[in-house]
Scaffold this motif. Structure first.
Motif, PDB file in Angstrom:
ATOM      1  N   GLY A  39      -1.871  -5.895   5.447  1.00 18.39           N
ATOM      2  CA  GLY A  39      -1.710  -5.010   4.297  1.00 18.39           C
ATOM      3  C   GLY A  39      -1.963  -5.774   3.008  1.00 18.39           C
ATOM      4  N   ILE A  40      -2.807  -5.218   2.135  1.00 11.83           N
ATOM      5  CA  ILE A  40      -2.996  -5.786   0.795  1.00 11.83           C
ATOM      6  C   ILE A  40      -2.429  -4.779  -0.190  1.00 11.83           C
ATOM      7  N   VAL A  41      -1.419  -5.192  -0.942  1.00  6.27           N
ATOM      8  CA  VAL A  41      -0.699  -4.274  -1.812  1.00  6.27           C
ATOM      9  C   VAL A  41      -0.705  -4.793  -3.243  1.00  6.27           C
ATOM     10  N   ILE A 212     -11.654  -1.744   7.349  1.00  7.61           N
ATOM     11  CA  ILE A 212     -10.990  -1.836   6.046  1.00  7.61           C
ATOM     12  C   ILE A 212     -10.675  -0.418   5.580  1.00  7.61           C
ATOM     13  N   ALA A 213      -9.401  -0.118   5.370  1.00  5.28           N
ATOM     14  CA  ALA A 213      -8.963   1.205   4.897  1.00  5.28           C
ATOM     15  C   ALA A 213      -8.459   1.057   3.471  1.00  5.28           C
ATOM     16  N   ASP A 214      -9.249   1.550   2.515  1.00  3.40           N
ATOM     17  CA  ASP A 214      -8.928   1.387   1.090  1.00  3.40           C
ATOM     18  C   ASP A 214      -8.249   2.647   0.557  1.00  3.40           C
ATOM     19  N   GLU A 215      -6.937   2.581   0.416  1.00  6.48           N
ATOM     20  CA  GLU A 215      -6.135   3.715  -0.067  1.00  6.48           C
ATOM     21  C   GLU A 215      -6.530   4.999   0.666  1.00  6.48           C
ATOM     22  N   PRO A 216      -6.509   5.028   2.003  1.00 11.78           N
ATOM     23  CA  PRO A 216      -7.037   6.192   2.723  1.00 11.78           C
ATOM     24  C   PRO A 216      -6.159   7.431   2.660  1.00 11.78           C
ATOM     25  N   THR A 217      -4.934   7.307   2.127  1.00  9.19           N
ATOM     26  CA  THR A 217      -4.031   8.463   2.123  1.00  9.19           C
ATOM     27  C   THR A 217      -3.518   8.825   0.730  1.00  9.19           C
ATOM     28  N   THR A 218      -4.088   8.223  -0.324  1.00  9.47           N
ATOM     29  CA  THR A 218      -3.538   8.383  -1.673  1.00  9.47           C
ATOM     30  C   THR A 218      -3.463   9.839  -2.114  1.00  9.47           C
ATOM     31  N   ILE A 246      -5.253  -1.214   2.563  1.00 11.07           N
ATOM     32  CA  ILE A 246      -5.043  -1.446   1.132  1.00 11.07           C
ATOM     33  C   ILE A 246      -4.256  -0.282   0.534  1.00 11.07           C
ATOM     34  N   SER A 247      -3.222  -0.589  -0.235  1.00 13.53           N
ATOM     35  CA  SER A 247      -2.423   0.459  -0.886  1.00 13.53           C
ATOM     36  C   SER A 247      -1.644  -0.132  -2.052  1.00 13.53           C
ATOM     37  N   HIS A 248      -1.208   0.761  -2.966  1.00 14.54           N
ATOM     38  CA  HIS A 248      -0.299   0.324  -4.024  1.00 14.54           C
ATOM     39  C   HIS A 248       1.149   0.611  -3.641  1.00 14.54           C
ATOM     40  N   ASP A 249       1.356   1.222  -2.466  1.00  9.15           N
ATOM     41  CA  ASP A 249       2.678   1.703  -2.055  1.00  9.15           C
ATOM     42  C   ASP A 249       3.224   0.836  -0.924  1.00  9.15           C
ATOM     43  N   LEU A 250       4.258   0.055  -1.215  1.00  6.40           N
ATOM     44  CA  LEU A 250       4.854  -0.808  -0.197  1.00  6.40           C
ATOM     45  C   LEU A 250       5.492  -0.006   0.935  1.00  6.40           C
ATOM     46  N   GLY A 251       5.963   1.196   0.628  1.00  3.75           N
ATOM     47  CA  GLY A 251       6.533   2.037   1.677  1.00  3.75           C
ATOM     48  C   GLY A 251       5.505   2.365   2.742  1.00  3.75           C
ATOM     49  N   LEU A 252       4.296   2.695   2.302  1.00  2.00           N
ATOM     50  CA  LEU A 252       3.205   2.979   3.233  1.00  2.00           C
ATOM     51  C   LEU A 252       2.840   1.731   4.033  1.00  2.00           C
ATOM     52  N   ILE A 253       2.696   0.623   3.325  1.00  4.56           N
ATOM     53  CA  ILE A 253       2.301  -0.627   3.970  1.00  4.56           C
ATOM     54  C   ILE A 253       3.275  -0.988   5.091  1.00  4.56           C
ATOM     55  N   SER A 254       4.550  -0.711   4.879  1.00  4.44           N
ATOM     56  CA  SER A 254       5.564  -1.065   5.873  1.00  4.44           C
ATOM     57  C   SER A 254       5.395  -0.291   7.167  1.00  4.44           C
ATOM     58  N   VAL A 262       0.450  -9.686  -1.214  1.00  2.00           N
ATOM     59  CA  VAL A 262       0.747  -8.985  -2.465  1.00  2.00           C
ATOM     60  C   VAL A 262      -0.134  -9.561  -3.564  1.00  2.00           C
ATOM     61  N   MET A 263      -0.934  -8.697  -4.213  1.00  2.00           N
ATOM     62  CA  MET A 263      -1.872  -9.150  -5.242  1.00  2.00           C
ATOM     63  C   MET A 263      -1.413  -8.723  -6.631  1.00  2.00           C
ATOM     64  N   TYR A 264      -1.610  -9.642  -7.582  1.00  3.44           N
ATOM     65  CA  TYR A 264      -1.296  -9.352  -8.987  1.00  3.44           C
ATOM     66  C   TYR A 264      -2.317 -10.076  -9.860  1.00  3.44           C
ATOM     67  N   LYS A 265      -3.048  -9.304 -10.652  1.00  4.31           N
ATOM     68  CA  LYS A 265      -4.058  -9.850 -11.569  1.00  4.31           C
ATOM     69  C   LYS A 265      -5.028 -10.808 -10.870  1.00  4.31           C
ATOM     70  N   GLY A 266      -5.532 -10.379  -9.708  1.00  4.75           N
ATOM     71  CA  GLY A 266      -6.559 -11.147  -9.015  1.00  4.75           C
ATOM     72  C   GLY A 266      -6.069 -12.275  -8.143  1.00  4.75           C
ATOM     73  N   LYS A 267      -4.760 -12.484  -8.067  1.00  2.00           N
ATOM     74  CA  LYS A 267      -4.199 -13.560  -7.254  1.00  2.00           C
ATOM     75  C   LYS A 267      -3.289 -12.990  -6.172  1.00  2.00           C
ATOM     76  N   ILE A 268      -3.187 -13.691  -5.058  1.00  2.00           N
ATOM     77  CA  ILE A 268      -2.177 -13.363  -4.053  1.00  2.00           C
ATOM     78  C   ILE A 268      -0.908 -14.118  -4.430  1.00  2.00           C
ATOM     79  N   VAL A 269       0.102 -13.374  -4.866  1.00  2.00           N
ATOM     80  CA  VAL A 269       1.324 -14.018  -5.351  1.00  2.00           C
ATOM     81  C   VAL A 269       2.354 -14.206  -4.249  1.00  2.00           C
TER      82      VAL A 269
END
Length: 620
Positions: A39-41, A212-218, A246-254, A262-269
């Motif tokens: 998961g990439i969130v 690769i599934a990019d936000e497939p359920t948004t 790929i999603s912005h929702d951690l609930g989905l990723i789980s 977890v990505m923030y401003k181009g980095k994996i934090v």
């Protein structure tokens, strides 16, 4: 050790303009193992989709890969660096060995070609088969994603009919035509969930090693979202694919992943096992993402956001400096507080009373005559009290938006009665209706399409004041615009900017400011946070609660997400097929849902809990 099928090493992506270059991906590295899901969130702009496009070799100018390696391993094959491949050779892997499901299926499919043509085209592009075999594979793919029933189910369907009335068609021919009829349909003839299934069938048609599934359920309802998640999980397990979700929702990723980055401003934090990330997040950004989604089991006075967990600044060299914060957890709303508020609200005269409301849309016959009416709203009755938030939930197509627009008289009702503030407004016209509009406003779902791209946002907020003649001078009107902008968390300097210069959350704040311009009593929020990142969503929800307390506003909050509605609402109406099927307090709807439909909506909501099973069928 599981086999590594994809490895990204120190990947860098830049976007170059005449005056500057922006580093969208800043030296990220990760591994993807066969049969597992990564998961990439992260929020919009964090670099998730750019990472996917770089892997697929689909980055377009002004974007370019400026450094790093992407190693891909076929089964029993030698690893190769995808970035070193010539474009023509990369085409052999893209869509075949590495496939992608894009975020918006309607814009990913060509509207002038049937779905069968587009499926067969993808199959013939990557497999050495003729058109007849491509059609067979396309039908098998649609059956695998459960858009088409199996041959046995179709046969059983037709066995229930008298085949003597089929014009001499044999059972096998009827089954064949039933399957081919789906291939002949066009994208506009399918729902959002069906279109996403077509995209999944297209992606898996060549049996890829990596999906690769990019936000497939948004853009999907929570129930459709749950079935798509379950489908992806089943396909990944049965085919032993490696998947990046790929999603912005951690609930989905789980719900679906084994590992999380977890990505923030181009980095994996932060990265690690999904259970670890959700149960014990270490980075302040991850903590903020986990905390900002409303949860059905808690009812805080406000939602925490990412900014509560960290502050961001830049040093003299432009490097981003993140400083962690430890916010105090907001107090929970007690049962006594809820009961006291409900008693106070219900002791008043209703602000809005709806009685037996019906709204229909004409269904045309062969010769253009009105053959019948489709009842989008069918005999709906309810009250809304001053200062209350009434939640309205249901799947797409249940009639929520039609009901909301009818209450504002943007759609004409067929029958029934709407009484607002003691006045029957069902048949108001002309100036009387225009004056009513000062008291009733709406915040639409998509903030970008709600604002004219050629009008500065200061003028957009000023427009209702001019139409209704509010403010005796231009100076007073300008002061009102500044006041509204500051109230929703923007500044006077933003007046001269255009909608495209704002983020999605900022645009929605502009729409809220415009809705408040005439000091309304009543506002309908129509899916007004569904298109936003979870952290921005939390900010807007907190803002709506603050504004309600400050201006004694009354809301109808429309959404398909019961967790969001429960956080904001005092009472909830559950709508299905044009009717109110259940109503009650927010707590009672969640704790004691009576209708099977309501139970299904609750069960489909991703929780973000590490103990939660991955597929919807395993939910408690």
């Amino acid at each position: 050790m599981k086999e590594i099928v994809l490895e990204v090493r120190n990947l860098q992506v830049e976007f170059i303009s005449d005056s500057s270059q922006v580093k969208a991906i800043d030296s990220i590295s990760f591994q993807l193992h066969r049969g597992e899901t990564l998961g990439i969130v992260g929020e919009s702009g964090s670099g998730k989709s750019v990472t996917a496009l770089a892997i697929m070799g689909l980055l377009q100018y002004p974007g370019k890969v400026s450094g790093g390696e992407i190693w891909f391993s076929r089964t029993n094959g030698q690893p190769l660096d995808l970035l070193a491949l010539p474009p023509k050779e990369m085409q052999l892997y893209r869509g075949g060995d590495i496939a992608m499901i894009f975020q918006e299926p309607m814009s990913s499919l060509n509207p002038v070609y049937s779905i069968g043509f587009q499926l067969q085209e993808a199959i013939m592009r990557h497999q050495n088969v003729n058109a007849m075999e491509a059609k067979r594979i396309a039908i098998a793919g649609l059956q695998e994603v459960k858009l088409l029933p199996s041959d046995e189910q179709i046969q059983e369907h037709y066995l229930n009919y008298d085949l003597s009335e089929s014009g001499g068609f044999k059972l096998a021919q009827l089954v064949k035509e039933h399957k081919e009829a789906m291939l002949d349909r066009y994208p506009h003839q399918l729902s959002g969930g069906q279109l996403q299934r077509v995209m999944i069938a297209m992606a898996i048609s060549c049996n890829p090693s990596v999906l690769i599934a990019d936000e497939p359920t948004t853009a999907l309802d929570v129930t459709v979202q749950a079935t798509i998640l379950e489908l992806l999980y089943e396909l990944q397990q049965s085919r032993n694919m490696a998947m990046i979700f790929i999603s912005h929702d951690l609930g989905l990723i789980s719900e679906i992943t084994d590992e999380v980055a977890v990505m923030y401003k181009g980095k994996i934090v932060e990265n690690g096992a999904a259970v670890q990330i959700f149960s014990n997040p270490q980075h302040p950004y991850t903590k903020g993402l986990v905390a900002c989604r409303p949860r059905l089991t808690h009812r805080p006075h406000k939602l925490l956001t990412v900014s509560d967990y960290m502050s961001v600044a830049k040093d003299e060299f432009g490097k981003v400096i993140i400083e962690a914060k430890e916010p105090a957890q907001p107090a929970e709303i007690t049962r006594e507080e809820i009961q006291e508020r409900l008693a106070k609200i219900s002791s008043q005269q209703p602000l809005l009373t709806v009685s037996n409301l019906e709204v229909g849309f004409p269904v045309r016959g062969v010769f253009g005559e009105t053959k019948r009416y489709h009842k989008a709203v069918n005999g709906v009755s309810f009250d809304v009290f001053p200062g209350e938030t009434l939640g309205l939930v249901g799947e797409s197509g249940c009639g929520k938006t039609t009901l909301g627009r009818t209450l504002l008289r943007l759609i004409e009702p067929m029958s029934g009665q709407i009484v607002f503030d003691g006045q029957n407004i069902t048949n108001l016209t002309g100036k009387t209706l225009q004056q009513l509009r000062r008291e009733m406003q709406i915040i639409f779902q998509n903030p970008f399409s709600s604002l004219n791209p050629r009008i500065k946002i200061g003028d957009a907020i000023l427009e209702p004041l001019l139409i209704h003649g509010v403010g005796k001078s231009k100076q007073l009107q300008q002061a009102r615009v500044v006041e509204l902008l500051e109230r929703v968390g923007l500044s006077a300097d933003d007046m001269k900017r255009y909608p495209h210069q704002f983020s999605g959350g900022q645009r929605q704040r502009v729409c809220i400011a415009r809705a408040l311009a005439l000091n309304p009593k009543f506002i309908i929020c129509d899916e007004s946070v569904s298109a936003l990142d979870v952290s921005v969503q939390a900010q807007v929800l907190n803002l709506l609660k603050e504004l309600q307390a400050d201006f004694q506003l009354t809301y109808i909050f429309i959404s398909h997400d019961l967790s969001v509605v429960k956080f904001l609402s005092d009472r909830i109406l559950v709508m299905n097929q044009g009717k109110i099927v259940e109503s009650g307090t927010s707590e009672s709807i969640y704790l004691e849902p009576k209708e099977e439909y309501t139970q299904k909506l609750i069960a489909a909501i991703p929780t973000g809990s590490p103990e939660r099973k991955k597929v919807t069928g395993d939910r408690e």
